[in-house]
Design an enzyme around this catalytic site. Structure first.
Site, short mmCIF file in Angstrom:
data_model
loop_
_atom_site.label_atom_id
_atom_site.label_comp_id
_atom_site.label_asym_id
_atom_site.label_seq_id
_atom_site.Cartn_x
_atom_site.Cartn_y
_atom_site.Cartn_z
N CYS A 33 91.25 113.14 38.64
CA CYS A 33 92.04 113.23 39.85
C CYS A 33 93.05 112.11 39.95
O CYS A 33 92.97 111.10 39.25
CB CYS A 33 91.15 113.16 41.09
SG CYS A 33 89.78 114.31 41.10
N GLY A 59 95.59 115.63 37.14
CA GLY A 59 94.88 116.79 37.67
C GLY A 59 95.83 117.93 37.89
O GLY A 59 96.81 117.79 38.64
N ASN A 136 89.30 109.62 43.53
CA ASN A 136 89.40 109.74 42.08
C ASN A 136 88.16 109.09 41.49
O ASN A 136 87.92 107.91 41.74
CB ASN A 136 90.66 109.05 41.55
CG ASN A 136 90.68 108.95 40.03
OD1 ASN A 136 90.15 109.82 39.34
ND2 ASN A 136 91.27 107.89 39.52
N GLY A 137 87.38 109.83 40.72
CA GLY A 137 86.23 109.22 40.07
C GLY A 137 84.96 110.02 40.23
O GLY A 137 84.99 111.23 40.42
N TYR A 276 94.52 106.66 26.81
CA TYR A 276 94.89 108.08 26.88
C TYR A 276 95.39 108.55 28.23
O TYR A 276 96.43 109.21 28.32
CB TYR A 276 93.68 108.92 26.45
CG TYR A 276 93.84 110.41 26.59
CD1 TYR A 276 94.90 111.06 25.95
CD2 TYR A 276 92.95 111.17 27.32
CE1 TYR A 276 95.05 112.44 26.07
CE2 TYR A 276 93.10 112.55 27.44
CZ TYR A 276 94.16 113.18 26.81
OH TYR A 276 94.31 114.52 26.92
#
Length: 493
Positions: A33, A59, A136-137, A276
């Protein structure tokens, strides 16, 4: 309204979409996210739209924005939908999202339940008004907390772990800020939260800083973003990263900085953000991603030089490292592989033949560049091995005489529990095969991974094993928190 958690009501919206296909022909890792928040701007939703567009790579499944209109009794205006940011938000929709503060979210989920009910921000009504949460996570101990809350009467309306913090806040008898602080202390995992009520906005990072979150000024207001590239998109001026265990509170009286964590936890930013996930033009912990990846490529060249004619990178995340490898070795860098950016998301294909055609639709080898050449192919990771095999074969079919694979990360042997979609350990090829066996599996002439030490030095940092405070659990099985390896590691987003 009652203080009971079971009276927490979720606004789910009027539309529902069934889960979309998420079987990617490239078995690449997926970030979960991205979050973006604005406080003190007359068009907070419009700003958030552009911020989320810059975070789209984090996302692609759903997008949402919730704005608070101070001129209309601090009313919540929100919209969430399945799809890309540009698909979800039209000009008419953005015009309706009036307000001076907003939080937004782009999502990719890991565990089924790819539907609108789980799209964020999650929005609730509770005793003190309205509550919106974007994350996010991943919350490692969410299943235990969820079970505890359900036993005490909570009724969960999504399968997202993010709903846990809303229930913890709602059941507290304390004011919102204290309730949020107590709730954050209960959580274990890697997360970046934006939490908003009718008059306050909270930004918080987990005690280890696993997931990135940065702060900027925007005129007289403020902005928060999972990556600094979001600030560039809206003209915000970067101030600093939200620190591990920090909780920043903004309201009409100004901004305050607090810690909900004792500050004894070590920093452990996810290494894959540098390798990445993050965009090359982003900075994490004031380290530029493009520069870090170039250093990874240079270090790879020092650790594993091979005589060749050209160097090429697998687009897009490996381009910077390929440039670094080429600069260090003096071997020319060429665009030997081209990514088609307009194929869209990949759905399950009915046959292996069509799946292989799908690979060629998304990635092409430039025959005139690689034909008759010894090629060094730079990539960021090997997950199951199927992606590398397909790309190596693309180069060979285009006439490459040799293909030497160089990976800018150590062997990926262990699953992530902090918000990255990874297969189970027995599906990670490096967990059960040697480097030589992997080389044979992917049909390469040679294969080398970047060393742990090389990675840490490339990112840059200080003395000690965690020179820059990175989580390397996916490589060395040393996680910054206690994890239950038998548990579901799905994303809380």
């Amino acid at each position: 309204m009652s203080n009971e958690v079971k009276d927490l009501q979720l606004w789910t919206g009027d539309h529902y979409n069934e889960g979309i296909g998420r079987d990617d022909i490239f078995d690449k890792l997926r970030e979960e996210c991205g979050v973006f928040g604005v406080f003190g701007h007359p068009d907070a939703a419009g700003v958030s739209y552009y911020g989320l567009h810059a975070l789209q790579h984090r996302g692609e499944e759903s997008a949402g924005i919730c704005a608070v209109d101070g001129s209309n009794n601090n009313q919540f205006n929100y919209h969430r939908e399945m799809g890309l940011v540009k698909e979800v938000f039209t000009q008419d929709i953005l015009t309706r999202l009036k307000g001076e503060r907003a939080i937004g979210h782009v999502r990719y989920s890991t565990a089924g339940e790819s539907k609108l009910a789980n799209a964020q921000p999650l929005i609730f009504k509770y005793r003190d008004g309205d509550l919106a949460v974007a994350t996010n996570g991943n919350i490692v101990n969410a299943p235990e907390i969820r079970k505890e809350l359900e036993m005490s009467g909570s009724i969960f309306q999504t399968s997202s772990d993010t709903e846990v913090i809303a229930h913890l806040i709602a059941r507290s008898s304390k004011d919102f800020v204290e309730a949020a602080r107590d709730a954050l202390r209960r959580l274990v995992g890697g997360y970046a939260f934006l939490i908003m009520t009718n008059n306050k906005l909270i930004a918080a990072s987990d005690p280890h800083g696993l997931r990135p979150l940065s702060m900027a000024t925007l005129g007289d207001g403020y902005a928060f973003s999972s990556e600094t590239c979001g600030f560039e998109a809206v003209g915000a001026e970067y101030v600093r990263d939200v620190q591990p265990g920090e909780m920043i509170v903004i309201d009409e009286n100004g901004i305050s900085y607090d810690r909900y964590d004792a500050g004894e936890s070590r920093r452990a930013t996810c290494a894959m953000e540098y390798i990445y996930f993050a965009r090359p033009d982003s900075d994490i912990n004031e380290i530029n991603i493009h520069a870090a990846r170039k250093r990874m490529g240079k270090r790879l060249a020092l650790e594993s030089f091979v005589d060749a004619d050209i160097v090429t990178g697998v687009p897009d995340s490996s381009i910077s490292a390929a440039i670094g490898y080429a600069e260090q070795t003096g071997i020319p860098y060429e665009l030997g592989l081209i990514k088609n950016k307009y194929t869209g998301r990949t759905f399950i294909q009915p046959s292996q033949e069509l799946r292989e055609k799908g690979v060629k639709m998304k990635l092409s080898a430039v025959r005139k560049v690689v034909e008759g050449k010894r090629v060094v192919m730079i990539d960021d990771s090997i997950v199951r091995g199927t992606t590398s095999l397909r790309i190596v074969n693309l180069l060979r079919e285009a006439g490459a005489t040799e293909v030497h694979v160089r990976i800018t990360s150590p062997p990926f042997k262990n699953p992530c529990y902090y918000g990255i979609d990874t297969p189970s350990r027995d599906e990670l090829i490096a967990s059960y095969r040697t480097v030589e066996e992997i080389r044979q599996q992917i049909n390469a002439d040679s294969l080398t991974f970047l060393s742990d030490e090389g990675l840490m030095e490339a990112v840059g940092g200080h003395e000690g094993k965690y020179k820059h405070g990175m989580c390397m659990g996916c490589f060395d099985n040393d996680y910054p928190t206690v994890v239950d390896e038998s548990s579901d590691k799905s994303c809380s987003c």
